[in-house]
Design a protein around this motif. Sequence first.
Motif, mmCIF file in Angstrom:
data_model
loop_
_atom_site.group_PDB
_atom_site.id
_atom_site.type_symbol
_atom_site.label_atom_id
_atom_site.label_comp_id
_atom_site.label_asym_id
_atom_site.label_seq_id
_atom_site.Cartn_x
_atom_site.Cartn_y
_atom_site.Cartn_z
ATOM 1 N N UNK A 106 0.829 -1.207 0.000
ATOM 2 C CA UNK A 106 0.000 0.000 0.000
ATOM 3 C C UNK A 106 0.868 1.265 0.000
ATOM 4 N N UNK A 107 0.357 2.283 -0.685
ATOM 5 C CA UNK A 107 1.091 3.529 -0.786
ATOM 6 C C UNK A 107 2.150 3.528 -1.868
ATOM 7 N N UNK A 108 2.033 2.584 -2.812
ATOM 8 C CA UNK A 108 2.995 2.486 -3.911
ATOM 9 C C UNK A 108 2.258 2.485 -5.243
ATOM 10 N N UNK A 109 3.040 2.498 -6.319
ATOM 11 C CA UNK A 109 2.444 2.406 -7.650
ATOM 12 C C UNK A 109 1.711 1.082 -7.833
ATOM 13 N N UNK A 110 2.108 0.059 -7.061
ATOM 14 C CA UNK A 110 1.407 -1.220 -7.149
ATOM 15 C C UNK A 110 -0.049 -1.092 -6.738
ATOM 16 N N UNK A 111 -0.321 -0.312 -5.695
ATOM 17 C CA UNK A 111 -1.700 -0.113 -5.252
ATOM 18 C C UNK A 111 -2.480 0.710 -6.270
ATOM 19 N N UNK A 112 -1.858 1.750 -6.810
ATOM 20 C CA UNK A 112 -2.558 2.568 -7.802
ATOM 21 C C UNK A 112 -2.899 1.749 -9.044
ATOM 22 N N UNK A 113 -1.930 0.970 -9.537
ATOM 23 C CA UNK A 113 -2.169 0.150 -10.720
ATOM 24 C C UNK A 113 -3.258 -0.883 -10.446
ATOM 25 N N UNK A 114 -3.262 -1.476 -9.241
ATOM 26 C CA UNK A 114 -4.293 -2.448 -8.890
ATOM 27 C C UNK A 114 -5.670 -1.792 -8.889
ATOM 28 N N UNK A 115 -5.804 -0.622 -8.259
ATOM 29 C CA UNK A 115 -7.093 0.051 -8.222
ATOM 30 C C UNK A 115 -7.572 0.415 -9.613
ATOM 31 N N UNK A 116 -6.649 0.892 -10.452
ATOM 32 C CA UNK A 116 -7.025 1.231 -11.828
ATOM 33 C C UNK A 116 -7.451 -0.014 -12.595
ATOM 34 N N UNK A 117 -6.778 -1.123 -12.338
ATOM 35 C CA UNK A 117 -7.113 -2.383 -13.004
ATOM 36 C C UNK A 117 -8.493 -2.861 -12.564
ATOM 37 N N UNK A 118 -8.770 -2.807 -11.258
ATOM 38 C CA UNK A 118 -10.078 -3.237 -10.760
ATOM 39 C C UNK A 118 -11.185 -2.344 -11.300
#
Length: 342
Positions: free
Chosen positions: A152-164
């Motif tokens: 959380x708090x990384x580009x991984x979380x942003x990319x996941x949210x955008x993907x969902x």
Amino acid sequence: MSGPTPARRTVWLAAALLLAVLAAIALWRLFARPAPPPVPVEELRLAVNAEYVGSCPVLAAHGQGYFAREGIHARLQSYSSGKASLEAVLQGQADLGTVSDIPVVLASLKNQSVVIIASIFEAERDHGIVGRLDRGVSTPASLKGKRIGVTQGTSGQFALDAFLNRQKLLPGEVTLRNYAPDQLAAALARGEVDAAAGWEPFLTAMTHAIAGKAAIFYGEDVYAGLFNVAGAGDYVRAHPATMRRVLRALIAGARFCQDEPDAARALFARASASEAARMQAAWHGYQFGVVLDQGLLLALEDEARWAIKNRLGERGDMPNFLDAVYLDGLEAVAPSAVTVIH
């Protein structure tokens, strides 16, 4: 016809001798000049994700002597994510750090002064999600109701949210669990989560941790990762000469990564055989370069809207991200690399 008289020969010889003496004096003066003073060496602590391909310009600048050529003794400190690197910078443990755009956004929303001196890497097929087939994760839509590991708090979380969001899945329709990037593969293998989101080389580690049971979905159509070098605003603005020297070294490092792919990949000596093979296959899609592009500001603003919506920061208004970009350094070193409107 008689030759020159003895008197004339004496004059010529004297003239030749005088010219020789003058030439010798000139050469002595030329080579006897004191050497220019050496460039003063400055120590720089640089927090870097040494296993991430986006750090190649930094690793090359260090390994190929480009930092040293600029009078910088760079001490590289290894971290597993840009978020951790930026935390080291903010805690005074490092002077500069490699970081994606999301941690910079979150720092700005916490009123922490962070400035990017340059973007050094961009890749589209770099973030993704690995799911366990034996837990029913076979398609993006099948992530509904699943437990997903993420940093959380990384580009991984942003990319996941955008993907969902692309799959029309609401945040409440999945359960997120927070792990450090290097812990995701083990959590997936132990079955603590049904899927995990992140970036390379951790995606490759995840797929091998559940070999034969992995489904992988890339997020190239929802997030193009930018990797940057950033520092605390006060430090960066107080050291303009240092920033110019760092940027010149990074430009040389980026050129090395772009033009010498085999030698550049050798900088990642700790990569596994499978990761090295994946890196070689993907290298042509990587963009190494030292720039400050208007697209960076647009990405920061888009990500800030996401973070504000998800209440990830202390403030609910949009920051002025021109304050999060240090333009003076790159404008002095490579003005054509700056396309930020200001």
